[in-house]
Write an enzyme that holds these catalytic residues in place. Structure first.
Site, PDB file in Angstrom:
ATOM      1  N   ASP A 189      -7.324  -2.330   3.225  1.00 43.68           N
ATOM      2  CA  ASP A 189      -6.282  -3.318   2.929  1.00 43.68           C
ATOM      3  C   ASP A 189      -6.614  -4.707   3.476  1.00 43.68           C
ATOM      4  OD1 ASP A 189      -4.549  -1.388   1.740  1.00 43.68           O
ATOM      5  OD2 ASP A 189      -4.004  -0.693   3.732  1.00 43.68           O
ATOM      6  N   ASP A 200       0.855  -1.175   0.000  1.00 40.73           N
ATOM      7  CA  ASP A 200       0.000   0.000   0.000  1.00 40.73           C
ATOM      8  C   ASP A 200       0.897   1.234   0.000  1.00 40.73           C
ATOM      9  OD1 ASP A 200      -2.438   1.485   0.347  1.00 40.73           O
ATOM     10  OD2 ASP A 200      -1.839   1.792   2.419  1.00 40.73           O
ATOM     11  N   ASP A 202      -2.199  -0.739   5.999  1.00 38.74           N
ATOM     12  CA  ASP A 202      -2.548  -0.294   7.340  1.00 38.74           C
ATOM     13  C   ASP A 202      -4.022   0.043   7.501  1.00 38.74           C
ATOM     14  OD1 ASP A 202      -2.596   1.923   5.754  1.00 38.74           O
ATOM     15  OD2 ASP A 202      -1.307   3.167   7.017  1.00 38.74           O
ATOM     16  N   ASP A 230      16.610 -38.186  16.559  1.00 38.77           N
ATOM     17  CA  ASP A 230      15.455 -37.402  16.139  1.00 38.77           C
ATOM     18  C   ASP A 230      15.169 -36.236  17.079  1.00 38.77           C
ATOM     19  OD1 ASP A 230      15.103 -39.068  14.032  1.00 38.77           O
ATOM     20  OD2 ASP A 230      12.999 -39.509  14.419  1.00 38.77           O
TER      21      ASP A 230
END
Length: 886
Positions: A615, A326, A611, A709
């Site tokens: 958006d 933006d 923001d 593991d």
């Protein structure tokens, strides 16, 4: 389309008189028809359903199968450990999902407790939830609009719509306008008001045309509700890996069981062994390791001003190749700033602490101050952003605003309106009267008869007008918003109708919402890393391109497309052409989502930053939604995956670097686990094929799996970041863990570890004068040979972890001790092995023997071989690449 109808037509359609409003009875009827004026959210899932959703993963299915098998085998400790891994992983997922689904709740907070409406001919305050279509909404400065309205009357009405449209400056509303074009952009619908926007100045009233989910904000809520969040690349890779490992485990079980039957071996013993090996082939610690590595990454990112809301989003950052940003508040400061001033002395660039000696420029600043209604103190301003920018300009020029205002008194004014595009004030200064007028230069220059030059007043000529209009065009080409100022002295108080006549032109200012200082460098860094930055904004085409050009996002205006032009293309056409554009201007929230989807359809991993409320849908649609922490709305934060605490675009680049390193670390752990497990499978499989007794028992296999593991794999996941990682291109979204030679490395490592383990097993027999082919071998010799295989397999795996720290660089160049966690894990692993073979009771439980003194040298020599050979291969690759480069 309400904006394409006259106010009278809208009132008739809604059956309401603007002077009387609705009756309370009408409003109750309409609430039943249209519902309350509030946003609806999806029905929330219960915690139990969210928990169950975390288990829908192939790797989890296999682990659950492993739990059943280990319980059947009587290995209850292993079963409990695997169950804990599954539960911890699922709980982490639940916590993240509960935190994440806040977007609609944040939107609901935008509804407001009170609204001013005209009902039964009386203006009254009511709860905003009770507003219905047809209500007459009264607007004044500072009031938040509680529903979508068609304006009926507007007097100098300006509305801040930045959270919805992304425009930096307030929108000047005009109730008289009617639009023929049905595709008029949201920000251009000047005869409408929208829910959640704020009246900054003026007054007016309008008829409500949309409430709740039928407002523009409601449309955003609907998009968020209906958008299905796609799985992250990591989730896809792990699911695919889980399916593959599941198939491999089943095949191993079947093959070994068939071989055992054909060779006439003990069926129950072989079933136990085949199941143990199948469990060993599955890296049950992988889910926990991934969760731990991602959690560490989240912690590190929070220290760098980035908060991650979803663990798997950390890794997705490393795959990004598109950042959609933006403009307002993200790439720019969201603060109008005067950057240029023009007088007959010439063009001045206004910079920080730019004290000037030009008296004409100082007078221009003074005139702007006295023709302003705004205030600005201690870094905070109130009023029109344009007027606040003028006050800040005066501060930069060294003007004492307080002194100017104290020595002046406003006697009268002619307020700004959208027709004149001018504002005038009559000021008394030290007993004298002065008119100051500011506004659009095209309108202002027509009411001026004189001009100020070097402190003197001279007649305004056509040449002067041309200079000013050329300067205005030059500023406009740079997307600057221009504003002129003029004055005239008067002998006495005059009527407001006489203020704007025979004025003296002083100068012209150009202002813009400027780019953030650090953004240009960050965009360049991203470009080097193969990441393209695109600008998506609700602002006008020229303004958007001017900022994009300054930041290095776009080079020519043809790389800019508007929302209206997007609407003229089909989804397929737009997706095919999207690579031609870098700037998307005058777009609505729906356009932003369409852009992100088009980019994703071309195989891109897309981030969207923003923001505002506008958006939120695109943040939710993107692979990674990035919201601003300071200036961002709660709606944007709720819809995002990543929140920038400092609102700094460059933090995104740092987060991408962290994401790349995190994926590399997860990949190291995966390669390590699969290599080790392949070594175990090859050891057992080859031995059984050639007719030997199994080199390892079920309990020994399970111990090895538990040992390797856990700590070494986790320590690999905590490896320090590669400083050169941002010199690499983004990983393709569908790239597997085994791409770029990693599969060959697994195969080579597994074969080598398996071969060395088989050799150790053979050596154990040989040392006691037997071979594995002999039929009559003492049980103690078999246990001794298994001890050799057991020790060599573990030592090989532990030391081989060092070789996986970097694909190209030597362990010596990156520093053996630069990952202290891994060194610690290796030492702990070796210590535990010594405990198993050193303590008689444990040694007996594992069916092992204490190795001879001379055998320890063989164990460590064989154990170090995979690491040594891997270093030789890296040396050869570096030498080969160097010669090619030459």
């Amino acid at each position: 389309m309400w904006f394409s109808k006259s106010a009278e037509a809208v009132l008739n359609e809604l059956n309401v008189d603007s002077n009387y409003g609705l009756s309370d009875k009408d409003s109750l009827t309409r609430i039943e028809k249209y519902g309350m004026n509030k946003l609806l959210s999806e029905k929330k899932k219960s915690l139990f359903l969210i928990f169950i959703a975390q288990l829908k993963n192939w790797l989890i299915y296999i682990l659950l199968g492993a739990v059943i098998i280990t319980i059947f085998m009587g290995e209850y400790v292993d079963a409990v450990i695997i169950l804990l891994v599954i539960c911890i992983n699922a709980i982490l997922g639940v916590v993240q999902e509960v935190k994440a689904g806040k977007a609609i709740e944040a939107l609901q907070k935008l509804t407001f407790p009170k609204a001013l409406v005209r009902r039964d001919g009386v203006v009254k305050e009511i709860d905003s939830e009770k507003i219905v279509p047809g209500d007459i909404l009264v607007l004044d400065a500072g009031r938040i609009i509680s529903a979508d309205i068609r304006l009926i009357e507007s007097i100098n009405l300006q509305v801040d719509e930045s959270s919805l449209t992304g425009e930096s400056v307030p929108s000047e509303k005009d109730a008289s306008l009617i639009y023929d074009d049905q595709k008029t952009a949201l920000g251009d619908r000047l005869n409408l008001g929208f829910m959640s926007t704020i009246v900054t100045s003026g007054r007016g009233f309008g008829v409500v045309v949309g409430t709740g989910m039928n407002t523009e904000i409601g449309k955003i809520a609907s998009i968020i509700n209906t958008e299905v969040k796609s799985r992250t690349p990591l989730e896809i890779r792990l699911d695919k890996l889980g399916k593959t490992l599941g198939i491999i485990a089943i095949v191993i079980c079947a093959l070994i069981f068939i071989i055992a039957m054909l060779q006439g071996r003990n069926i129950s013993e072989m079933f136990l062994l085949s199941v143990s090996l199948a469990v060993a082939a599955i890296p049950e610690g992988l889910a926990a390791i991934v969760a731990v590595v991602l959690a560490i990454g989240v912690t590190n990112l929070s220290k760098k001003n980035a908060i991650i809301k979803k663990l798997s989003a950390v890794e997705t950052l490393g795959s990004l190749n598109i950042i959609c940003s933006d403009k307002t508040g993200t790439l720019t400061q969201n603060k109008m700033t005067v950057t240029q001033c023009f007088t007959l002395e010439g063009l001045f660039l206004i910079e920080l602490d730019n004290n000037t000696t030009s008296e004409e420029l100082k007078f221009l600043a003074k005139a702007m101050i006295l023709a302003s209604d705004a205030s600005y103190d201690n870094g905070k301003g109130t009023g029109d952003p344009t007027e606040i920018a003028l006050l800040i300009m005066a501060d930069k020029l060294g003007i004492d605003r307080k002194s100017v205002q104290q020595s002046s008194k406003r006697i009268d004014e002619s307020a700004f309106d959208s027709d004149r595009k001018l504002m005038s004030t009559l000021i008394e200064e030290n007993g004298k009267f002065m008119v100051y007028t500011k506004g659009a230069i095209g309108n202002l220059i027509n009411i001026c008869t004189q001009i100020s030059e070097e402190g003197k007043t001279i007649p305004l000529t056509e040449a002067h007008k041309k200079k000013y209009l050329d300067a205005a065009i030059l500023m406009s080409d740079q997307a600057l918003r221009t504003l002129g100022v003029a004055y005239k002295p008067v002998n006495e108080k005059i009527d407001s109708s006489e203020m704007e006549k025979n004025l003296i032109l002083v100068g012209l200012v150009g202002m813009i919402d400027p780019p953030r200082a650090e953004v240009k460098d960050s965009i360049f860094k991203a470009k080097i890393a193969g990441i393209t930055t695109l600008m998506i904004t609700g602002d006008h085409k020229n303004t958007a391109f001017a900022i994009a050009f300054q930041l290095g996002i776009a080079e020519k205006i043809e790389q800019t497309i508007t929302g209206q032009e997007i609407d003229e293309l089909t989804d397929l056409e737009f997706a095919e052409q999207i690579d031609n554009y870098c700037v998307f201007a005058r777009v609505s929230p729906e356009h932003k989502v369409k852009i992100v989807r088009a980019l994703k359809s071309q195989g891109n991993i897309v981030s969207m930053t923003g923001d505002g409320v506008n958006d939120a849908p695109s943040l939710n649609t993107a692979d990674i939604g990035v919201a601003m922490g300071i200036s961002g709305t709660d709606v944007a934060k709720g819809a995002s995956d990543l929140i920038l605490i400092d609102d700094n675009f460059s933090t995104i680049v740092s987060a991408i670097e962290q994401g790349r390193n995190i994926f590399n670390n997860i990949k190291k752990s995966v390669i390590f686990l699969i290599t080790c497990n392949l070594g175990e499978v090859i050891t057992i499989f080859v031995a059984l094929i050639i007719g030997w007794k199994s080199p390892l028992l079920a309990i020994q296999l399970l111990w090895i799996n538990l040992l390797t593991d856990s700590l070494p794999a986790i320590a690999l996941g905590m490896d320090p970041g590669n400083p050169d990682v941002m010199k690499e291109k983004p990983r393709p979204a569908k790239e597997s863990f085994f791409a770029n030679g990693a599969g060959l490395q697994v195969l080579f490592g597994g074969l080598l570890i398996g071969a060395l383990t088989i050799f150790a097993y053979f050596f154990g027999y040989y040392e006691h004068g037997y071979t594995p082919f002999d039929n009559q071998v003492p049980q103690s010799t078999i246990e001794y040979a298994r001890t050799m295989a057991f020790m060599v397999l573990v030592v090989c795996q532990l030391f081989y972890s060092l070789a996986l720290r970097n694909e190209r660089k030597s362990i010596f160049s990156i520093g053996i001790f630069s990952n202290k966690y891994l060194i610690g894990a290796i030492l702990i692993g070796l210590a535990l092995q010594l405990v198993v073979v050193g303590i008689p009771a444990i040694r007996s439980a594992f069916h092992l023997q204490m190795p001879d003194t001379s055998a320890w040298g063989i164990i460590f020599a064989l154990g170090l071989t995979p690491l040594f050979l891997n270093e030789l291969i890296k040396l050869f690759i570096r030498f080969f690449n160097l010669n090619i480069a030459k």
